[in-house]
Design an enzyme around this catalytic site. Structure first.
Site, mmCIF file in Angstrom:
data_model
loop_
_atom_site.group_PDB
_atom_site.id
_atom_site.type_symbol
_atom_site.label_atom_id
_atom_site.label_comp_id
_atom_site.label_asym_id
_atom_site.label_seq_id
_atom_site.Cartn_x
_atom_site.Cartn_y
_atom_site.Cartn_z
ATOM 1 N N PHE A 134 -11.661 -6.924 14.358
ATOM 2 C CA PHE A 134 -10.359 -6.997 13.547
ATOM 3 C C PHE A 134 -10.342 -6.001 11.987
ATOM 4 C CE2 PHE A 134 -9.271 -9.497 9.228
ATOM 5 C CZ PHE A 134 -8.390 -10.062 9.708
ATOM 6 N N GLN A 135 -9.034 -5.554 12.081
ATOM 7 C CA GLN A 135 -8.816 -5.168 10.414
ATOM 8 C C GLN A 135 -9.903 -3.721 10.928
ATOM 9 O OE1 GLN A 135 -8.623 -6.592 6.971
ATOM 10 N NE2 GLN A 135 -6.398 -7.554 7.399
ATOM 11 N N GLU A 191 0.605 -1.195 -0.425
ATOM 12 C CA GLU A 191 0.078 -0.179 -0.215
ATOM 13 C C GLU A 191 1.016 1.618 -0.215
ATOM 14 O OE1 GLU A 191 -2.814 -3.053 2.019
ATOM 15 O OE2 GLU A 191 -0.834 -2.766 2.255
ATOM 16 N N LYS A 246 -18.142 -0.046 5.428
ATOM 17 C CA LYS A 246 -18.280 -1.218 5.137
ATOM 18 C C LYS A 246 -19.538 -1.187 4.442
ATOM 19 C CE LYS A 246 -17.521 -5.865 2.974
ATOM 20 N NZ LYS A 246 -16.907 -7.317 3.274
ATOM 21 N N MET A 292 24.751 9.016 3.236
ATOM 22 C CA MET A 292 24.277 10.935 3.779
ATOM 23 C C MET A 292 24.462 10.626 5.110
ATOM 24 S SD MET A 292 24.357 13.571 3.046
ATOM 25 C CE MET A 292 22.837 14.266 1.382
#
Length: 557
Positions: free
Chosen positions: A113-114, A51, A163, A467
């Site tokens: 969940f999630q 993602e 949802k 760096m």
């Protein structure tokens, strides 16, 4: 007509002229993905490997095209994986709309969940965000998101949709996109007159050009200003391309890795004209010593940036392009011959230079410029290679350099390059990376290979975090704590395993044929360029020091 929430999301994307979405599906967002499946001829979905790659791709697409970039992710970890990309876009004022899905309304706040409160997580790093719990509010929320992302100072907006809303049904009527006008309401005649008087009286004016000039496409007006008053020009990293890097008035970047000509020019000027820049600490250094001999005039679209980091003597608030259009007729033509000659002496005395003996980062970037004839769209990761890309490639137009300036996001470039190439398929898109950055999101090579997106990844490979090692060498007694990457990872084999072309370059004479092959193949290519671990970026200003304390390799000797 009656539509489900998922259908409304897709119809709103079509309203806004969205042709590409970058994302990764999951359970909570399945309804939207099912609807996207039915519209794949109208909206292309690019499935990234992670993602974070999707958020960077949306960012790169937006910077390269000037349109809104769109990314999608599911609830929980899918949404949180977008956070770094959203923050990157926020810091650099990039118009991105991130669409996430969440658990159903009855499950919110129950550690389901999630489940994650993604609007709470992203509140400090979005221009605005929404959670939609009522399907009747969905269409207007989507429209507001696209409008907010673009108006005034652009930035990312997140829309989180539960949802059950994606499945619910309501009435939908198509609308034209809300018009986004240039911000002019705060441009005051008195401010323009004050600015004109300051500029006309100045004997040593210097232009400091930032990312706002790129965003507003004000390059013509910036050039007209510089040449009308014959003023030297320096830029920030984000301002690259707003003023042609080949112009005789151009002095180079200002700040920590800026040129001596620009840093000394800012110090010596009597008027610093700041165009679409926010006085980043990497530009300013020690605030009390920054342009201490000058009056400062700041032009910016965001009132919050006035007197935030540096106190200014005058300001004009508004879209940079519009401000300059109104200001230019009020200015006298002025040659400033002695001043320009003074800066020219700095440029001649303190040119950028590097060891020409072997394969180095500066050599690679200069060859990229020569072979592409300065026409490539350059993307970078973050580190030494980023500074070399800023110093040695001459950017002649806005949106030609895409780089994470504000957040400094390692792993940004490859996803952004994919997004840029999707948005500008006719352009040669080259991502300049360090080996440390390449490791972070190199899985997106698989994305480029899956869709045959022919980006060119040039890895400046010194087997260290270059760096950070440079700082350890100069300021930490050469204590190289966890910056050595000298292991057995073979980037060429790894690239080939993901379905792309890998080429290794160890000598100067090998680079040109490698790049020309990459440009001709029409496939994603990784060129692994092996350089010395102790090559450094110069000039340099120590952290917190005044920018006139800039030093280079000659000073160290």
């Amino acid at each position: 007509m009656k539509l489900t929430g998922s259908q409304i999301v897709v119809e709103c994307l079509k309203e806004q002229g969205v042709d590409t979405v970058f994302g990764y599906p999951g359970g909570a967002i399945l309804n939207i993905y099912d609807e996207l499946y039915k519209h794949d001829q109208e909206i292309r979905h690019v499935l990234t490997s992670h993602e974070q790659g999707a958020s960077h791709a949306a960012d790169g697409y937006a910077r390269a095209t000037g349109k809104v970039g769109v990314c999608m992710a599911t609830s929980g970890p899918g949404a949180t994986n977008l956070v770094t990309g959203i923050a990157t876009a926020y810091m650099d004022s990039v118009p991105v709309v991130a669409i996430t899905a969440n658990v159903t309304v009855p499950l919110l706040g129950r550690d389901s969940f999630q489940e994650i409160d993604i609007t709470g997580v992203t509140m400090p790093i979005t221009k605005h965000n929404f959670i939609v719990k009522d399907v009747t509010e969905l269409a207007d929320t989507m429209r507001r998101a696209f409008f907010i992302a673009q108006e005034g100072r652009p930035g990312p907006v997140l829309v989180d949709i539960t949802k059950d809303v994606t499945a619910a049904v309501t009435e939908y009527t198509r609308q034209e996109p809300w018009p986004v006008l240039r911000s002019t309401e705060y441009i005051k005649d008195a401010d323009l007159e004050t600015a004109a008087e300051m500029i006309n009286k100045s004997e040593r004016p210097f232009l400091y050009v930032g990312g706002g000039a790129v965003i507003s496409n004000a390059s013509e007006e910036v050039r007209a200003l510089a040449h009308k008053i014959n003023a030297p020009v320096g830029d920030s990293l984000m301002g690259k391309g707003a003023f042609d890097g080949r112009d005789e008035l151009y002095c180079g970047m200002i700040g920590m890795h800026g040129t001596k000509a620009s840093n000394f020019g800012v110090t010596d000027c009597d008027l610093l004209i700041v165009i679409g820049a926010r006085f980043s600490d990497r530009v300013v250094g020690k605030v009390s010593k920054f342009a201490e001999n000058a009056k400062i005039l700041q032009i910016d679209v965001d009132p919050a940036e006035i007197n935030k980091n540096v106190m200014v003597d005058a300001s004009i608030i508004g879209d940079v392009k519009e401000v300059l259009k109104r200001l230019l007729p009020k200015l006298d033509e002025n040659a400033h011959e002695d001043w320009v000659k003074h800066i020219e002496e700095y440029k001649n005395k303190f040119p950028l230079k590097y060891d020409p003996a072997g394969l180095t980062g500066p050599y690679v970037v200069k060859e990229l410029y020569r072979i592409t004839e300065g026409n490539a769209l350059i993307v970078t990761e973050v580190g030494q290679h980023q500074m070399w890309a800023a110093q040695y490639y001459k950017y002649k137009e806005p949106h030609q350099l895409l780089t994470s300036g504000g957040l400094g996001t390692m792993g940004y470039g490859l996803g952004a390059a994919i997004g840029a190439k999707v948005g500008c398929p006719e352009k040669t898109v080259i991502n300049i990376a360090g080996d440390g950055c390449f490791r972070m999101n190199m899985n997106e090579i698989a994305t480029a290979a899956r869709y045959n997106i022919p980006v060119i990844e040039v890895v400046i490979n010194n087997h260290v975090l270059g760096m950070v090692r440079q700082w350890q060498t100069l300021f930490y007694g050469k204590r190289y704590s966890n910056t050595i990457l000298n292991d057995n990872v073979d980037f060429v084999k790894l690239t080939e395993a993901m379905g792309a072309v890998g080429i290794r370059v160890t000598k100067k004479e090998e680079f040109e044929p490698a790049l020309r092959k990459a440009m001709e193949l029409g496939r994603p290519v990784v060129i692994d360029c092996i350089i010395d671990k102790d090559d450094k970026v110069f000039p340099m200003v120590p952290a917190g020091a005044a920018i006139e304390e800039v030093f280079d390799q000659d000073d160290l000797k």
